[in-house]
Design a protein around this motif. Structure first.
Motif: not given
Length: 640
Positions: A75, A77, A187, A190-191, A193, A459, A462-463
């Motif tokens: 993920t 951002e 997603q 601002s995200r 996947i 970017v 974050i995951e």
């Protein structure tokens, strides 16, 4: 069998095509088994000698999803906060920075767009603030007189465009990386996947995804000034105090003396002496245990723009020391410190040690002037490199820079990391240069990010979840077992209930499975764990069509019709019900594929392929077999 020539041809063609498209999958499986049976040295040699054929087979084989073959789920951002900071174009002040910081904190728990959060934070910081005070863009109609609503519309558009552009660039990078059937979805505001099946080098993928691809050309700091500054910093943390302005000459002499001592004590294996040993007298005075002197190493050479050396595990801690206000004041004006991309030496423990270089803050040129980038090899040393070609504007500027700085170093910086810093020997016309000192993979990755373009905003990952190959293998075994178990139950039931006709339905079922996998392989679709669930569902739906046909045939036979007439009537009466059920289910699959993501799409793909295949096998394949049975009146067919 008269009139069935085209049907027989179609069935035979589908069987041959399915085998043709599935053969690379079988071949890839055998290749993998052979590679696993080899030792490491033999495997590497075999892969090098047969790289083209192995890669071609893998590309043509049936593709497996993230849950079956392992890979990465990431993920990302998009840094809208950094984008807003850049759009302010030097008009930032303390109020702006405070509002930006507050908006960042609020964004951690809020689902609102960052633009909205920033405007709220700015209003709370100073009510009535006009956004046009910070944001101007005449091309977009944003001027000093623009109202806040107009500026907000502009910021929303820029943030949305940055997200869209980031998705396009990441997709290009992933495609160039060679990942089969990646999934890239937006997603929220601002995200992004990203799912990458089959990835076996997570660190390389991380760098590829988050690199902004900002290429810059910087002149480098004066070596003497830089090394004087390094000594002053070491003395500062060693508790020796700061030299005054009149001691510059003595500093220079002291640095030279230290470098001479270090060079004399250096061993042939490039083991570096740390700074603590250079200040033994400080240790005697109670300064033993000075942490900075333990982790920061002066560079044992003169005439190079190297501030010092740092072990890989200590870079974050050294950065904290170097960002102290008192230390920043010691760094020469207009100079920033950046690390080299590659380590040339190691500590006694084998840990990489990176040089910390001094470069001028102002970039002389950026990557905007590039027209082409490609991996190359040095014709003399055969070392990998990246060749860069510039447009006419860049060529002219590069010629001026190199001509005016002969004998000096120029740093080629990508994403705040110095990849190479050659010494300019002469003016370089023609707008061509290169990035040296890279591995083959690094050269390919640099070309990938440069050709894909610079990200409009940084970017962050974050995951991240990594599915190991072993877990994927377990999923494959479980999915295969479920398919086999489902088929076995259906086959036994059909034979038990419908006798000879049940055998025909089971033959159609086996061909149905072959056709499904053939369709997936032919169209390059991805088989996922939910996709296997779709296949299991299709097994039941396939025999459902046969059940409808067989029941209609039994009804026709109950009226006293002949076997041939009963078969004709049974197929004719069951066709409408079969078509209605399968067509409506197919449209559901289309909707699931269009609006679903990830696992839902995997399920929809196999569902649609299964419906098409089951219709063909239930209506065409079984009819050909029954026509063959009734062509000879001596044969009989039992329908239960």
């Amino acid at each position: 069998m008269q009139g069935n020539g085209f049907k027989i041809f179609a069935v035979s063609a589908f069987i041959l095509l399915s085998v043709y498209y599935l053969f690379p999958t079988f071949q890839a499986y055998l290749n993998q088994k052979d590679l696993e049976s080899m030792d490491e040295a033999a495997r590497e040699q075999y892969e090098a000698e047969h790289y083209v054929s192995l890669q071609s087979t893998r590309e043509k084989a049936l593709k497996l999803g993230l849950d079956l073959q392992g890979g990465m789920h990431v993920t990302l951002e998009v840094g809208v906060d950094a984008l807003i900071g850049e759009l302010a174009e030097g008009r930032r002040d303390e109020i702006f920075d405070a509002a930006l910081a507050n908006a960042r904190e609020e964004a951690k728990t809020s689902r609102s767009s960052f633009v909205d959060l920033f405007m709220e934070a700015l209003e709370a910081q100073q009510p009535g603030t006009r956004l046009s005070r910070y944001f101007r863009n005449t091309a977009q109609g944003v001027s000093a007189r623009s109202e806040n609503d107009e500026v907000k519309t502009y910021l929303d558009a820029e943030a949305g465009e940055a997200l869209t552009r980031a998705v396009e660039i990441i997709r290009q990078r992933v495609d160039r990386f060679g990942v089969s059937e990646p999934s890239i979805q937006v997603q929220g505001n601002s995200r992004i996947i990203v799912e990458l099946p089959g990835v076996d080098d997570p660190e390389r993928v991380r760098e590829l995804l988050k690199g902004t691809a900002r290429l810059e050309f910087h002149l480098m700091a004066d070596p003497a000034e830089l090394q004087n500054a390094a000594l002053r910093v070491v003395q500062h943390y060693a508790g020796e105090g700061l030299p005054d302005a009149d001691s510059t000459a003595s500093d220079s002499t002291e640095v030279a003396a230290i470098e001479t001592d270090v060079a004399a004590d250096s061993t042939a294996d490039s083991t570096v002496t740390d700074v603590e040993s250079l200040f033994a007298d400080s240790s005697e005075d109670g300064q033993d245990g000075n942490r900075f002197s333990e982790i920061f190493l002066l560079y044992p050479a003169e005439g190079l723009p190297v501030f010092g050396q740092v072990a890989e595990s200590d870079t974050a801690e050294v950065n904290r020391y170097l960002h102290a206000p008192a230390v920043l004041a010691m760094i020469p004006p207009g100079v920033e410190l950046l690390y080299e991309a590659r380590s040339e030496i190691e500590s006694e423990e084998g840990e990489p040690i990176y040089r910390l270089l001094g470069v001028r803050e102002r970039a002389e040129m950026t990557g905007d002037v590039l027209t082409d980038a490609r991996p190359d090899f040095d014709p003399i040393t055969n070392e990998p490199s990246v060749t860069l070609n510039m447009n006419s504007e860049g060529a002219s500027r590069w010629s001026q820079i190199t001509g005016a700085n002969v004998g000096k170093n120029v740093a080629i910086v990508l994403d705040n990391v110095v990849f190479t810093w050659p010494n300019i020997r002469e003016r370089i016309p023609g707008g061509r240069t290169s990035i040296d000192g890279v591995t083959r993979l690094e050269a390919e990755d640099i070309v990938t990010v440069l050709k894909s373009g610079a990200l409009p905003a940084p970017v962050q990952i974050i995951e991240e979840r990594t599915v190991g190959p072993s877990l994927g293998a377990k999923s494959i075994r479980a999915g295969t077992l479920s398919v086999i178990a489902g088929m076995a139950l259906v086959i036994v039931f059909m034979i038990f209930y419908y006798r000879t006709a049940g055998l025909v339905a089971d033959l159609a079922l086996l061909l149905n499975i072959l056709f499904i996998f053939g369709i997936l392989a032919a169209f390059g679709a991805v088989l996922t764990l939910p996709g296997i669930a779709g296949i299991v569902l299709t097994i039941g739906m396939a025999v459902d069509a046969n059940v409808l046909i067989f029941e209609r045939i039994r009804e026709e036979m109950g009226t006293g019709k002949t076997l041939k007439a009963s078969i004709d009537g049974g197929y004719a009466k069951a066709l409408s019900a079969i078509a209605d059920a399968n067509i409506t289910t197919f449209f559901v699959g289309v909707i699931l594929y269009s609006f679903g993501v990830g696992p839902i799409q995997g399920f929809a793909v196999t569902l649609m392929a299964g419906i098409l295949s089951s219709l063909f096998t239930a209506i065409v394949v079984t009819r050909v077999v029954f026509d063959w049975f009734v062509s000879d009146r001596k044969r009989s067919v039992a329908f239960g």
